[in-house]
Scaffold this active site. Sequence first.
Site, PDB file in Angstrom:
ATOM      1  N   PHE A 121      -5.398  17.592  12.097  1.00  0.00           N
ATOM      2  CA  PHE A 121      -5.005  19.056  12.420  1.00  0.00           C
ATOM      3  C   PHE A 121      -4.207  19.184  10.978  1.00  0.00           C
ATOM      4  O   PHE A 121      -3.450  18.746  10.722  1.00  0.00           O
ATOM      5  CB  PHE A 121      -4.050  18.951  13.376  1.00  0.00           C
ATOM      6  CG  PHE A 121      -2.962  20.421  13.539  1.00  0.00           C
ATOM      7  CD1 PHE A 121      -3.957  21.337  13.869  1.00  0.00           C
ATOM      8  CD2 PHE A 121      -1.668  20.220  13.189  1.00  0.00           C
ATOM      9  CE1 PHE A 121      -3.160  22.477  13.979  1.00  0.00           C
ATOM     10  CE2 PHE A 121      -1.034  21.348  13.602  1.00  0.00           C
ATOM     11  CZ  PHE A 121      -1.611  22.608  13.702  1.00  0.00           C
ATOM     12  N   GLU A 125       0.881  23.342   3.894  1.00  0.00           N
ATOM     13  CA  GLU A 125       0.568  23.447   2.653  1.00  0.00           C
ATOM     14  C   GLU A 125       1.733  22.770   1.985  1.00  0.00           C
ATOM     15  O   GLU A 125       2.807  22.946   2.243  1.00  0.00           O
ATOM     16  CB  GLU A 125       0.046  24.605   2.206  1.00  0.00           C
ATOM     17  CG  GLU A 125      -1.146  24.939   2.880  1.00  0.00           C
ATOM     18  CD  GLU A 125      -1.917  26.248   2.713  1.00  0.00           C
ATOM     19  OE1 GLU A 125      -1.371  26.895   1.613  1.00  0.00           O
ATOM     20  OE2 GLU A 125      -2.841  26.612   3.270  1.00  0.00           O
ATOM     21  N   ALA A 128       4.110  25.651   2.260  1.00  0.00           N
ATOM     22  CA  ALA A 128       4.146  26.470   3.603  1.00  0.00           C
ATOM     23  C   ALA A 128       4.263  25.354   4.460  1.00  0.00           C
ATOM     24  O   ALA A 128       3.183  24.800   4.962  1.00  0.00           O
ATOM     25  CB  ALA A 128       2.892  27.450   3.729  1.00  0.00           C
ATOM     26  N   THR A 156      -2.294  14.251   8.463  1.00  0.00           N
ATOM     27  CA  THR A 156      -2.050  12.828   9.193  1.00  0.00           C
ATOM     28  C   THR A 156      -3.560  12.507   9.729  1.00  0.00           C
ATOM     29  O   THR A 156      -4.049  13.555  10.311  1.00  0.00           O
ATOM     30  CB  THR A 156      -1.117  12.845  10.229  1.00  0.00           C
ATOM     31  OG1 THR A 156       0.028  13.124   9.849  1.00  0.00           O
ATOM     32  CG2 THR A 156      -1.081  11.371  10.993  1.00  0.00           C
ATOM     33  N   ARG A 268      24.115 -12.213  21.892  1.00  0.00           N
ATOM     34  CA  ARG A 268      24.970 -12.536  20.763  1.00  0.00           C
ATOM     35  C   ARG A 268      26.307 -12.886  21.279  1.00  0.00           C
ATOM     36  O   ARG A 268      27.067 -11.877  21.940  1.00  0.00           O
ATOM     37  CB  ARG A 268      25.019 -11.171  19.930  1.00  0.00           C
ATOM     38  CG  ARG A 268      25.805 -11.187  18.794  1.00  0.00           C
ATOM     39  CD  ARG A 268      25.171 -12.224  17.677  1.00  0.00           C
ATOM     40  NE  ARG A 268      26.101 -12.319  16.497  1.00  0.00           N
ATOM     41  CZ  ARG A 268      26.110 -13.187  15.389  1.00  0.00           C
ATOM     42  NH1 ARG A 268      25.261 -14.404  15.767  1.00  0.00           N
ATOM     43  NH2 ARG A 268      27.012 -13.249  14.259  1.00  0.00           N
ATOM     44  N   GLU A 363       5.964  18.931  14.011  1.00  0.00           N
ATOM     45  CA  GLU A 363       6.089  19.775  15.162  1.00  0.00           C
ATOM     46  C   GLU A 363       7.087  20.985  15.030  1.00  0.00           C
ATOM     47  O   GLU A 363       7.456  21.273  16.188  1.00  0.00           O
ATOM     48  CB  GLU A 363       5.770  19.204  16.488  1.00  0.00           C
ATOM     49  CG  GLU A 363       4.615  18.515  16.943  1.00  0.00           C
ATOM     50  CD  GLU A 363       3.264  19.331  16.571  1.00  0.00           C
ATOM     51  OE1 GLU A 363       3.074  20.322  17.167  1.00  0.00           O
ATOM     52  OE2 GLU A 363       2.402  18.398  16.187  1.00  0.00           O
TER      53      GLU A 363
END
Length: 385
Positions: A121, A125, A128, A156, A268, A363
């Site tokens: 997708f 830019e 942008a 991606t 721990r 997103e």
Amino acid sequence: MTTDPAMADELIENLRTWVRKEVLPVASDYEHADEFPEPLVEQMKEMGLFGATIPEAYGGLDLDTQTYARVVEELAFGWMSLSGVLNTHMIGANLIKRFGTDEQKSKWLPTMATGAVRGAFSLSEPDAGSDTKALRCKATPDGDTYVVDGTKMWVTNGERAGIVALAAKAPEGITCFIVEKEPGPRFEGISVSKQIGKLGYKGLETVEMVYEGHRVPAANVLGGDEWLGRGLRLILSSLELGRVNVASRGVGVARAAFEAAIAYAQQRETFGVPIAAHQAIQFKLADMATKVEASRLLVQNAARRIDNGERADVEAGMAKLFASETALEVATEAMRIHGGYGYTTELPVERYYRDAPLMIIGEGTNEIQRMVIARGLLSRYALEG
Ligand SMILES: Cc1cc2nc3c(=O)[nH]c(=O)nc-3n(C[C@H](O)[C@H](O)[C@H](O)COP(=O)(O)OP(=O)(O)OC[C@H]3O[C@@H](n4cnc5c(N)ncnc54)[C@H](O)[C@@H]3O)c2cc1C
């Protein structure tokens, strides 16, 4: 459309088993080597995950959003990058499913459903990101094609993808094109100009892509000519689902960090007792678990609204905002609970700590998210008169 609850539970149980058996033992090795996890992706294909929300008529699993959100949580619990391989593919597939013509759906969805063709997708830019109207990539009509020129950033899956949902400026305005290409660094006027080095989210490529005179058939305008110049509206209306995806990733990473922390806190010992016996640690664990649970409920609430066809801009924004901030906070707290060992590359906590920040950016950054939520609230609660 609702997924049968028993079928959904079975799918999630199988996925959980797969993640524990196949993903957790190798995730950090792949991540540190920044190597694409081909065998794991092949297994995801076999499980049908690349067709997660694609209708059965096109060979997909046709999952509802609530179930898909649970799938994403399980993948991100194992390794966030696996959910990244799937999410960007599903964004492209969902755009085609929702807005494609019958011909476009029949052409692209079946091969996407099997994972034979993977999707990317491409909206952002170099100049942008949040400001989507500032896009410069151009699509110039020439006969029955558009000639695409421009630089796209942060793609991606861009190199391995066979289909890219691309936002570019046609004379009518920003339009969504489906670019078909061969996977690889070069294809007919498209080249991967940079592999972007990242803090986390490694093992899958995020690239800069340059288009120089690449021709896209006019038939590849998503939705057909009626959507020329209305691509941004079409893309932005898909972001509700995208935000639920990112929020679910946040839940997965936060849950992984919490589970690592609560296990370590019981092993721990300091001052003669497990650190889980110290109230300061208990309070951290209580806050972490509460926020993970709240995040999941916000995700499911937004997903349910989407499945019911209700407006979900505010709810999806809230889920994304809260779950991503939770992931960041819980990953940091998990590292603190691990003391010095949390800072080493031997335990996965450092990976959660490096992966979590992406969710506050992707997103729509969380600053933009707050704007979306506030805008929705002000319109819902507008005073009369
Ligand atoms: C690893 C990674 C993978 C990605 N994958 C994809 C992908 O597959 N496809 C794709 O299209 N994009 C992808 N992106 C891009 C991502 O969506 C953008 O990075 C994001 O939208 C932010 O845009 P930007 O980086 O240009 O930041 P900018 O928009 O420059 O923002 C910079 C800062 O200013 C803030 N800001 C901006 N405007 C306002 C405002 N009006 N009010 C208040 N604050 C503001 C932002 O919140 C941010 O803090 C990816 C990014 C990363 C890091």
